[in-house]
Structure formats: C-alpha cells, structure tokens
Design an enzyme around this catalytic site. Structure first.
Site, PDB file in Angstrom:
ATOM      1  N   CYS A  52       1.358   7.619 -12.949  1.00  0.00           N
ATOM      2  CA  CYS A  52       1.089   6.435 -12.323  1.00  0.00           C
ATOM      3  C   CYS A  52       2.286   6.033 -11.707  1.00  0.00           C
ATOM      4  O   CYS A  52       3.223   5.949 -11.760  1.00  0.00           O
ATOM      5  CB  CYS A  52       0.986   5.428 -13.567  1.00  0.00           C
ATOM      6  SG  CYS A  52       0.897   3.824 -12.837  1.00  0.00           S
ATOM      7  N   CYS A  55       4.109   2.455 -12.668  1.00  0.00           N
ATOM      8  CA  CYS A  55       4.758   2.501 -14.156  1.00  0.00           C
ATOM      9  C   CYS A  55       6.141   2.460 -13.771  1.00  0.00           C
ATOM     10  O   CYS A  55       6.683   3.082 -12.623  1.00  0.00           O
ATOM     11  CB  CYS A  55       4.358   3.855 -14.715  1.00  0.00           C
ATOM     12  SG  CYS A  55       3.045   3.475 -16.090  1.00  0.00           S
ATOM     13  N   HIS A 115       1.351  -0.022 -18.956  1.00  0.00           N
ATOM     14  CA  HIS A 115       0.096   0.754 -18.240  1.00  0.00           C
ATOM     15  C   HIS A 115      -1.157   0.374 -18.997  1.00  0.00           C
ATOM     16  O   HIS A 115      -2.150   0.227 -18.028  1.00  0.00           O
ATOM     17  CB  HIS A 115       0.182   2.104 -18.014  1.00  0.00           C
ATOM     18  CG  HIS A 115      -0.464   2.921 -17.383  1.00  0.00           C
ATOM     19  ND1 HIS A 115      -0.508   3.072 -15.992  1.00  0.00           N
ATOM     20  CD2 HIS A 115      -1.696   3.617 -17.516  1.00  0.00           C
ATOM     21  CE1 HIS A 115      -1.624   3.490 -15.580  1.00  0.00           C
ATOM     22  NE2 HIS A 115      -2.220   4.049 -16.495  1.00  0.00           N
ATOM     23  N   ASN A 155      -7.989  -6.969  -7.316  1.00  0.00           N
ATOM     24  CA  ASN A 155      -9.168  -6.155  -7.578  1.00  0.00           C
ATOM     25  C   ASN A 155      -9.042  -5.252  -8.673  1.00  0.00           C
ATOM     26  O   ASN A 155      -7.949  -4.471  -8.714  1.00  0.00           O
ATOM     27  CB  ASN A 155      -9.370  -4.929  -6.226  1.00  0.00           C
ATOM     28  CG  ASN A 155      -9.539  -5.744  -4.944  1.00  0.00           C
ATOM     29  OD1 ASN A 155     -10.199  -6.634  -4.681  1.00  0.00           O
ATOM     30  ND2 ASN A 155      -8.986  -5.088  -4.136  1.00  0.00           N
ATOM     31  N   SER A 163      -7.901   1.697  -7.357  1.00  0.00           N
ATOM     32  CA  SER A 163      -7.752   3.084  -7.468  1.00  0.00           C
ATOM     33  C   SER A 163      -6.596   3.530  -8.810  1.00  0.00           C
ATOM     34  O   SER A 163      -6.295   4.659  -9.064  1.00  0.00           O
ATOM     35  CB  SER A 163      -7.193   3.816  -6.290  1.00  0.00           C
ATOM     36  OG  SER A 163      -5.893   2.972  -5.638  1.00  0.00           O
ATOM     37  N   HIS A 166      -3.600   0.422 -13.875  1.00  0.00           N
ATOM     38  CA  HIS A 166      -2.304  -0.393 -14.079  1.00  0.00           C
ATOM     39  C   HIS A 166      -2.451  -1.585 -13.765  1.00  0.00           C
ATOM     40  O   HIS A 166      -2.772  -1.914 -12.496  1.00  0.00           O
ATOM     41  CB  HIS A 166      -0.938   0.296 -13.530  1.00  0.00           C
ATOM     42  CG  HIS A 166       0.248  -0.298 -14.027  1.00  0.00           C
ATOM     43  ND1 HIS A 166       1.170   0.766 -14.769  1.00  0.00           N
ATOM     44  CD2 HIS A 166       1.039  -1.405 -13.873  1.00  0.00           C
ATOM     45  CE1 HIS A 166       2.277  -0.066 -15.344  1.00  0.00           C
ATOM     46  NE2 HIS A 166       2.099  -1.377 -14.689  1.00  0.00           N
ATOM     47  N   HIS A 168      -2.372  -4.684 -11.896  1.00  0.00           N
ATOM     48  CA  HIS A 168      -1.672  -5.351 -10.741  1.00  0.00           C
ATOM     49  C   HIS A 168      -2.590  -6.141  -9.904  1.00  0.00           C
ATOM     50  O   HIS A 168      -3.823  -5.924  -9.898  1.00  0.00           O
ATOM     51  CB  HIS A 168      -1.086  -3.981 -10.086  1.00  0.00           C
ATOM     52  CG  HIS A 168      -2.279  -3.363  -9.495  1.00  0.00           C
ATOM     53  ND1 HIS A 168      -2.984  -2.341  -9.970  1.00  0.00           N
ATOM     54  CD2 HIS A 168      -2.405  -3.333  -7.979  1.00  0.00           C
ATOM     55  CE1 HIS A 168      -3.670  -1.893  -9.164  1.00  0.00           C
ATOM     56  NE2 HIS A 168      -3.551  -2.275  -7.828  1.00  0.00           N
ATOM     57  N   GLN A 170      -2.408  -7.893  -5.676  1.00  0.00           N
ATOM     58  CA  GLN A 170      -1.752  -7.919  -4.401  1.00  0.00           C
ATOM     59  C   GLN A 170      -1.680  -9.248  -3.671  1.00  0.00           C
ATOM     60  O   GLN A 170      -1.968 -10.186  -4.020  1.00  0.00           O
ATOM     61  CB  GLN A 170      -2.788  -7.114  -3.654  1.00  0.00           C
ATOM     62  CG  GLN A 170      -3.047  -5.802  -3.892  1.00  0.00           C
ATOM     63  CD  GLN A 170      -3.934  -4.952  -2.815  1.00  0.00           C
ATOM     64  OE1 GLN A 170      -3.332  -4.795  -1.593  1.00  0.00           O
ATOM     65  NE2 GLN A 170      -4.888  -4.247  -3.171  1.00  0.00           N
TER      66      GLN A 170
HETATM   67  O1  G1P Z   1      -5.132  -1.741  -1.223  1.00  0.00           O
HETATM   68  P1  G1P Z   1      -5.981  -1.017  -2.086  1.00  0.00           P
HETATM   69  O2  G1P Z   1      -6.073  -1.717  -3.325  1.00  0.00           O
HETATM   70  O3  G1P Z   1      -5.764   0.492  -2.263  1.00  0.00           O
HETATM   71  O4  G1P Z   1      -7.386  -1.049  -1.435  1.00  0.00           O
HETATM   72  C1  G1P Z   1      -8.236  -2.049  -1.899  1.00  0.00           C
HETATM   73  O5  G1P Z   1      -8.202  -3.405  -1.527  1.00  0.00           O
HETATM   74  C2  G1P Z   1      -8.008  -3.685  -0.205  1.00  0.00           C
HETATM   75  C3  G1P Z   1      -8.143  -5.178  -0.254  1.00  0.00           C
HETATM   76  O6  G1P Z   1      -9.133  -5.953  -0.641  1.00  0.00           O
HETATM   77  C4  G1P Z   1      -9.147  -3.314   0.696  1.00  0.00           C
HETATM   78  O7  G1P Z   1      -9.243  -3.503   1.799  1.00  0.00           O
HETATM   79  C5  G1P Z   1      -9.651  -1.711   0.454  1.00  0.00           C
HETATM   80  O8  G1P Z   1     -10.701  -1.422   1.204  1.00  0.00           O
HETATM   81  C6  G1P Z   1      -9.805  -1.481  -1.191  1.00  0.00           C
HETATM   82  O9  G1P Z   1     -10.035  -0.161  -1.612  1.00  0.00           O
END
Ligand code: G1P
Ligand code: G1P
Lengths: 349, 349
Positions: A52, A55, A115, A155, A163, A166, A168, A170
C-alpha cells in the site's frame, strides 16, 4: 381523480441550495433489476500492507518514502489535478473558446496508519484528529494568497473510484470557487440578503420540527436526509450553530462532529452489512478574504447504492441530460437509516 | 515563469450552454490506475433471444406479449418513472418542503428486431427509421396537452445502467421542463436575445473555422468534441441549419442524421474495439406551445470510458461536490476520434 400521495405519485421537489428541481418516482422502487451488479469486496485487510503506497514507511508511486507516521498523515498528491506554478497568460480569447489557467494544491490525508480501518471503525478521538487536520489544512491552504477555495472530500470504495482501501481523503485547494460551490453560494446569499438569516439554519429548524428526515442529532450537529436528496441514501450533516467554516469550531464542537461522523458512517455500514461506499465532502465559505455571512458549514454524503450491496443507482441518460431522478422517497430512506443500530455490525457478528 | 500551454497546464474552460466552468488537468492523464475496472462483455449475441423481454413475440416482465414486430417498435415502459394520472393537489406548502406532482409518459423504443445489433452495426436506412420514430414520437407525445417536454435518450452498455443489450432507447415525456434542459434554454435564450442568432449556430461556425475539435461533418450535421466537454470522449452532433426541433427535419436531413449517427458510433466502437458504452440524448425545444427561436437541435454523447475498455472516468468526490474535471484535453480526444476508421472493426477482423 385520486388525491396526491407523495409515497405513491411521481413528483418533483425543489432544492434551494442549487435552485433546481429533482424527480421522485416512489412507485418505481420495485422494478426488477437484471443489470450490472457491483463486486462486494469484504476481505479482511491487514493492519499494515507492504504493497500500500499510503501505509507508514512504504514507498509511494513517485519513489518517495512515507515517514513512519502514527495517526493522521498529510502529503501533496503525486498525481494532482492542479499545479502551483503561476504561468503567463494573455486574457484575450476568441468567443466560445474561453479558458483560464488554474493554480492549486492537491493533498492526500491518511486518516490513520491502520490500513484496515475506515471512519466508522475508528475511535471518536481518532476521528477527532482527522477533523483537527481538516481545520489546520483549511487554515494553512486558505492562507495562501492564490488559494480562494479549499475542497475537503473523501471517495470511499472502489465503486466510487477509490483505488486504495487505506482510509484516506483528499483536499483540492485552488484559485477559483468551483462551479457547484459557487451556485450554492449564490443561493445562500440570496436567502441571507432577503431574510437576514442562514438558509440552512432555517431549514434545519423546520426539519427538527417535523422530524421526518432527521436521522439523529447531538449537541452541535444534525444528520438528515435532505428533502431534495438525489442519491437513494444521500445525507447531510449540518452544524446547528451558523458557522461559516470549520475554523470557527471549538474543541468540543470538533468532538461532536467526530461523534456524528462515526455514528452516521456506522449506520451506513450496517445498512447492507458492508463497508459502505460514498463520496463525502464539506461545503463551507471560500478562503477568498471576503466576508461570507451567508455560508453555513455542512457536509454532503453521496452514496451510490440503491437496493443492496450489489445494485447501485445509475445516474445516466435521463439524469445526465435532463434531471436527477430517485426511486425511494427521502422519508423512506430516513426511516431506514433511523432504525439502524449505531453499533457496528462487525462488533456483534 | 513559463507561459501557458493548454496541453500541459491545468485550466478551466467555460461552457456557455450551462453557464459554468469545468476543470481540465492535461498533466494528469498518465497517473497509474489500480482501481476498479469494468467487465468487457463481448459475447456473440443471437439474432433472437428467447429470454429477452424486448425481442419480437416474447413475454415482457408485466406479462404482456410483444407483437412479432420487424424494425422499430415502441411501447409504454412497464416500470415508468412517470404516470399519466392527474391527481388533486393543494398548492400550499411549507417553506423548504416545496413539491409538485409530475405527470408523464415513459416509452421504450426497440431500434431493431435483431437482438444482436447496435446503432453502429445497423444499416443507415434502418437507423433512419429510428430517426423517423423519434420524430413521430416527439410529435405525438408533444401534442398531449399536459406534455411540455419530450426527452429522447439511449443508455448503452451495462456500465451505463442498461440492463438489456437489445438495441433500444427511451423517451421520458412530462409536464415540466427538466432542470438541465431549462438551464440550457435560459442560456440559449440570453444569447439569442442579445445577438439575434443561435448560440450553437455561431459556435459551430467558429469550430468549422479552427477545425481542432471537429470529428466530421456531412451536408446537414457536424460531430465535434465540445470545447467544454466533460467526459473523456464526450461529443455533440449539431445541425448546421438552426432547427428548433426534430419536427423541422426533411427526409434528406433525417437521412443525414442517420448517417452521422452511424459514423460516430462506429468510431466509438473502433476506439477500444468493443461495443462502446454511452448515454446519448437529444436537446431540442420543449413542447410547451410557446415560441422557441433560441433552440437549436443537438445531441449529446456522454461515454464513461477513459483509458481503455476497462477503465472509466469516475465523476465522484470533487466532481460531485465542486466541479466536473477531465484529464486528456478535448483537442486530444478529437484528434483520436478523427483518426479512427468509419469502417466497423468487426468487418475487418
Ligand atoms: O485522485 P483519485 O482518488 O485517484 O481519483 C478519484 O477522485 C478524483 C476526485 O474526485 C476524480 O477526479 C477521479 O476521477 C477519481 O478516480
Ligand atoms: O429505465 P432503465 O433503463 O431500466 O434505467 C436506467 O435508465 C434510467 C434513465 O436514465 C435511470 O433512471 C436508471 O437509474 C437506469 O438504471
């Protein structure tokens, strides 16, 4: 002619935050589904995963090494959508080809070094540390001259484009106020200028009177299904006190926020007994240095699932071209969420 | 300070149809992807599937039997989002709880009796029959007193929530003008009132001058990647002549539309050599009996895929809360689409 029944008849509802209508089709909830289903990934995750890139102590995609952090850890996104660089630009542009450079900073916030956790499984005190970091980041990024808006979001789940399991979130901090935030701000402003009060303060008061869509409340926050919710289990956390942004929260208020975050995400996990996917994020005043008495801190949760862990709501054709549409009513969703336990299903399984 | 380069630097672009900005991050196209991938279903389908509720002569979910139709076939959706019933309703509503009943009709259009086909694999003459039916349906439904808007669209592919590969589209016809259409109309109207010309007519002229985003054109239509496209391979088909709606098209124009539909969807299929998923639909004047000189017939295509047949663009967190965001530029996408053959990959494989 029968008379209108909102549990039975198609209708439209008004969303005052975006000044637009949505379509509600309560009679459509029972249509059969033969379409795409989602994979439910319920493997047991290790506390530390050597593969990861989030991590502690591990190598990231760009070759940098994470420190041996404990708790919350913030770093600049290796593949950001924004760049700090200030480029030279001529403002003259032909009609229909209007563009402008956008500066900004993208960060990743690991919620925990563990994690295997997610918000609903973290201790309230540890979620509180995430809230502390949101506050610090909003302050630090917002203080940059060229940063006028700080978008904090998460997300969760592969179905939401995440993806890495873990835990997290943004931050995308940038020069401009993004489209949807600007629309919300314009509507909050209109209301504030007309009524001298916060739209969301008045709305929450009404919801607390009728109590049809409230999931729960604590001293400082309310969690509810908005009257105009689009996603089947969409919710909103709103501060009872009109606070323009997260900077204004006291320590006890941040603790209350951590508490309601934990309880709401536990209910979400309990709904289908899976780690419940969603996109969530904070709407609050921009950091453009202007006064924003119209703003009122709130957090949106947009979960994609509809019937069960495998069937999501597709916001496609009609919704993309014409108008958001939902099947079960917000009141039905609120009732389901109200009746769920705030003890995580894994603890009694 | 380097100077701005739209192929390298993050920027925002203006969408005049929705009066909002989108974020373009060209530098982000190469980030690694470890997230969810889509199943590519490329089985060979039979010409008639006994289990398909859209095939000729088969039983539908509600127990009705389809006639032994050939070509295009239209019927009322068995699980519609709208109902024809006119209910009694009191208009008095408390603040923040604004709703109104919505009447309407949902229809399904089978494009062909051949279960194994899709638009790009149909003959132009057979696609023309679909266009004829769109025209008839717009006329017939629009003539109903209580129908003020007719939304024609297609969801294609399971990733777009389509549960049956039988070639088909939908119509949702209703009393109100849906939110996104209304926003578009307001912007078209502002432009028309200011300039005395159609916004899209002027836009297409400019695009035909610079030729950076044009995929192709025929006598009556242009297919292009809009300057403000959000989805990686989003396109728009616009009529060259300012026609308010599909009713105004002559027989040769309908044939031209069928042709450009075929060519565009062939290019889409050729892009990743799969049956290319998308949601597509027509934007045109509402059927509310009012004059609409501002309207200009166009069709949007919103395909979800980004890098290859398996990786889609997730419009999640930031996009849901803040602003649509794209990675490759519209010019790059247009170039890729321009260079693809208009001979379907299956014919030379
Ligand atoms: O930055 P990440 O998590 O890889 O990406 C994800 O979140 C972003 C923000 O919502 C989007 O623009 C991406 O399409 C999504 O895959
Ligand atoms: O009616 P269908 O094709 O079963 O349903 C699909 O298209 C509809 C209109 O875009 C959406 O509301 C549904 O979420 C989607 O699954």
């Amino acid at each position: 002619n029968s008379s209108f029944n909102q549990k039975k008849h198609p209708h439209r509802r008004y969303n005052p935050l975006l000044d637009e209508w949505i379509l509600v089709s309560p009679q459509r909830a029972n249509r059969p589904w033969q379409g795409q289903t989602e994979k439910v990934a319920e493997e047991k995750l290790p506390v530390h995963d050597p593969n990861c890139y989030l991590c502690s102590g591990n190598m990231r995609v760009n070759g940098e090494k994470n420190p041996d952090y404990k708790g919350v850890y913030v770093f600049d996104n290796d593949f950001g959508s924004l760049m700090k660089v200030d480029v030279e630009f001529s403002d003259e542009q032909p009609d229909f080809f209007s563009l402008k450079p956008e500066r900004g900073i993208n960060r990743v916030i690991c919620f925990s070094d563990n994690h295997s956790l997610t918000l609903p499984e973290m201790e309230v005190n540890d979620i509180k540390k995430v809230v502390d970091v949101w506050q610090q980041q909003y302050e630090e990024l917002g203080a940059e001259d060229y940063i006028n808006h700080v978008q904090i979001f998460e997300n969760k789940g592969s179905v939401m484009g995440c993806s890495n399991p873990h835990p997290h979130g943004q931050i995308w901090a940038q020069s401009s106020i993004p489209s949807t935030v600007l629309r919300t701000q314009e509507n909050l402003k209109k209301y504030f200028e007309k009524n001298g009060r916060s739209l969301l303060e008045d709305y929450v008061k009404k919801e607390l009177e009728v109590r049809e869509r409230i999931i729960f409340e604590n001293e400082d926050f309310v969690a509810l299904v908005p009257f105009w919710a689009v996603w089947p289990y969409e919710t909103m956390i709103v501060s009872k006190r009109k606070t323009e942004n997260i900077l204004k929260f006291s320590d006890p208020e941040k603790h209350s926020l951590a508490e309601i975050l934990k309880d709401l995400t536990i209910k979400y996990d309990n709904l289908f007994e899976i780690s419940f996917p969603y996109s969530a994020g904070i709407h609050q005043s921009p950091t453009d240095g202007k006064p924003h008495p119209e703003w009122h801190f709130h957090m949106h949760f947009y979960p994609p699932l509809l019937r069960n862990a495998e069937v999501k709501k597709f916001m496609v054709g009609y919704e993309m071209l014409a108008e958001p549409q939902r099947d079960i009513t917000p009141e039905q969703s609120a009732e389901i969420l109200q009746n769920l336990s705030v003890v995580h299903y894994k603890t009694y399984k």
